[in-house]
Design a protein around this motif. Sequence first.
Motif, mmCIF file in Angstrom:
data_model
loop_
_atom_site.group_PDB
_atom_site.id
_atom_site.type_symbol
_atom_site.label_atom_id
_atom_site.label_comp_id
_atom_site.label_asym_id
_atom_site.label_seq_id
_atom_site.Cartn_x
_atom_site.Cartn_y
_atom_site.Cartn_z
ATOM 1 N N TYR A 15 21.320 9.584 -27.387
ATOM 2 C CA TYR A 15 20.430 8.691 -27.931
ATOM 3 C C TYR A 15 20.710 7.366 -28.343
ATOM 4 O O TYR A 15 20.038 6.366 -28.248
ATOM 5 N N GLN A 18 20.873 5.296 -25.566
ATOM 6 C CA GLN A 18 19.427 4.862 -24.811
ATOM 7 C C GLN A 18 18.764 3.999 -25.746
ATOM 8 O O GLN A 18 18.172 3.133 -25.321
ATOM 9 N N VAL A 19 18.809 4.120 -27.102
ATOM 10 C CA VAL A 19 18.250 3.158 -27.901
ATOM 11 C C VAL A 19 18.715 1.727 -27.694
ATOM 12 O O VAL A 19 17.926 0.910 -27.374
ATOM 13 N N THR A 22 17.658 0.660 -23.845
ATOM 14 C CA THR A 22 16.183 0.493 -23.694
ATOM 15 C C THR A 22 15.762 -0.972 -24.553
ATOM 16 O O THR A 22 15.132 -1.504 -23.706
ATOM 17 N N SER A 274 12.095 4.547 -19.677
ATOM 18 C CA SER A 274 12.852 4.438 -21.079
ATOM 19 C C SER A 274 12.660 5.778 -21.911
ATOM 20 O O SER A 274 13.458 6.217 -22.528
ATOM 21 N N PHE A 278 15.169 9.174 -22.828
ATOM 22 C CA PHE A 278 15.565 9.793 -24.029
ATOM 23 C C PHE A 278 15.118 11.504 -23.892
ATOM 24 O O PHE A 278 15.995 11.992 -24.459
#
Length: 509
Positions: A15, A18-19, A22, A274, A278
């Motif tokens: 996470y 990915q944040v 993104t 995106s 997640f």
Amino acid sequence: MSRVKSATRNITFGYVGQVATTIMSFVLRTVFLMHLNEQLLGVNSLYSNILAVLNMAELGIGTALNFSLYGPVARGETEKIKSYMQLYRKAYHVIALVVAGIGLALTPFLGILVKNPGSISQRDLVLFYLIFLFNTVTSYFVAYKYSLINAEQKNYIQTNILTITKIVTVFIQIIVVVATENFYLFLLTDAAVQLIQKIFVSRYLDKLYPYLKDKNVTKLAKEESDEVWKKTKALVFHKVGDVARLQTDALIISSFIEVSMAGFVDNYNLVINSVANFVNIIFNSVISSFGNLIATESKEKQFSMFKVYRFFASWVYGFSCIGFMVLLTPLIRLLWGDKWILPQAAVYCILIDYYFKGDRIVLSNYKTAAGVFEPDKYLALIQGAVNLVISIVLVQTPLGLTGVYIGTIVSGLIANVTKPVIIYGSCFDRKAWGYFADTAKYLLSMVSVLVVCQFISSKVISDLNFVSFFVMAVIITVIFNGVYFLLYGRTEEFKYLSAKVLEKVRRAK
């Protein structure tokens, strides 16, 4: 480390990564659209899909060997691990050469795949493509080493490496695009950073697992290698079919409509992927944990955990799908303007496939962890053929873009019907009626919430701005999760998930 702890660490790092990626991806896309043209965006999307098709040369050997590693890793059998990794390394080096050969053979045909390229010359189309091909081929010389850390449930190591690489790449690409507006430099920046990352990863994993450099490696016994190749042969059919079904939409769009339309679709896919990334972090992070579970626990325990896994997927994918149905097109309008809007029918088809794809991820991940590849080895081929036939026929009708995704939906639903039967029979010795009953229940719940949310959105975001968009997102969150809590809050699956969350909260305190 326990399965839950390993999965939690993988999800947490997933996470965080990915944040970061993104945010950087959205900034990069905005800069790209401001400084480069829509044909280049379409070419970027098209070539990414072509190389995904070429990755078919891997033909599932990585999946088969990952499965084979679960047992030796769980038992700490270093010599056996070395034997499997040696086989894996040799296979991937051959695959790299095959991909390079096929990729180079495709270069004369690029003009057929790129309809209406605008001001992009044939020479540029070829050179752009060769940069993409270089990135793909070089990845095979390192990728096989990741299988060991994944089998040890240390997926977070790969996640962290890819996250740092992505951040560095995007940051430099933004500077390059703003300063030069040169697509060559945009691609070469990515290639250079990726190459440095691959060299680093190779050396880092050699230090982490020094026995990977041992020259004295015992070959696998014939029955062991035969088992790997047996699973690989079954996975060949899966791989070919999956490519024909999942990686050909951009090729069809670019060839039959025009290359710029592939860029329009790619904007939507950027937003969808995106969010999907997640979601998928959770589900992909537990594959290795399921492999360990299947190797050590009873079928009853496996079945109860599968039901929890599936229930959670229906909740998460249902929630995100409703959000997309109501807010995806308004978000595209807010971010990049009305110019980039797709027909609503096509958007709905993309999202219907997104929801059922989520259902299939649960099935496919569990099947992969269990090593069940033989029973449905021809299914993916059938799906791929169905997708290509329906999509190519319908794209040439007034349906156009929508027709491409009708083919994708129909071909995907074949697996949604057949895979539960296979998994329930092979893994749990049960009939799959309960699975389909749950599917109908979850779908009915989701559609009911969608109708309510669409009605409310017609009032709330009739005057679209970021404030009304945010208010509608909050409304969807409250309604969807409130309804699902009322409907499913007393189920065993919900109680299990709640207990795990409360346990994490208590530990955090």
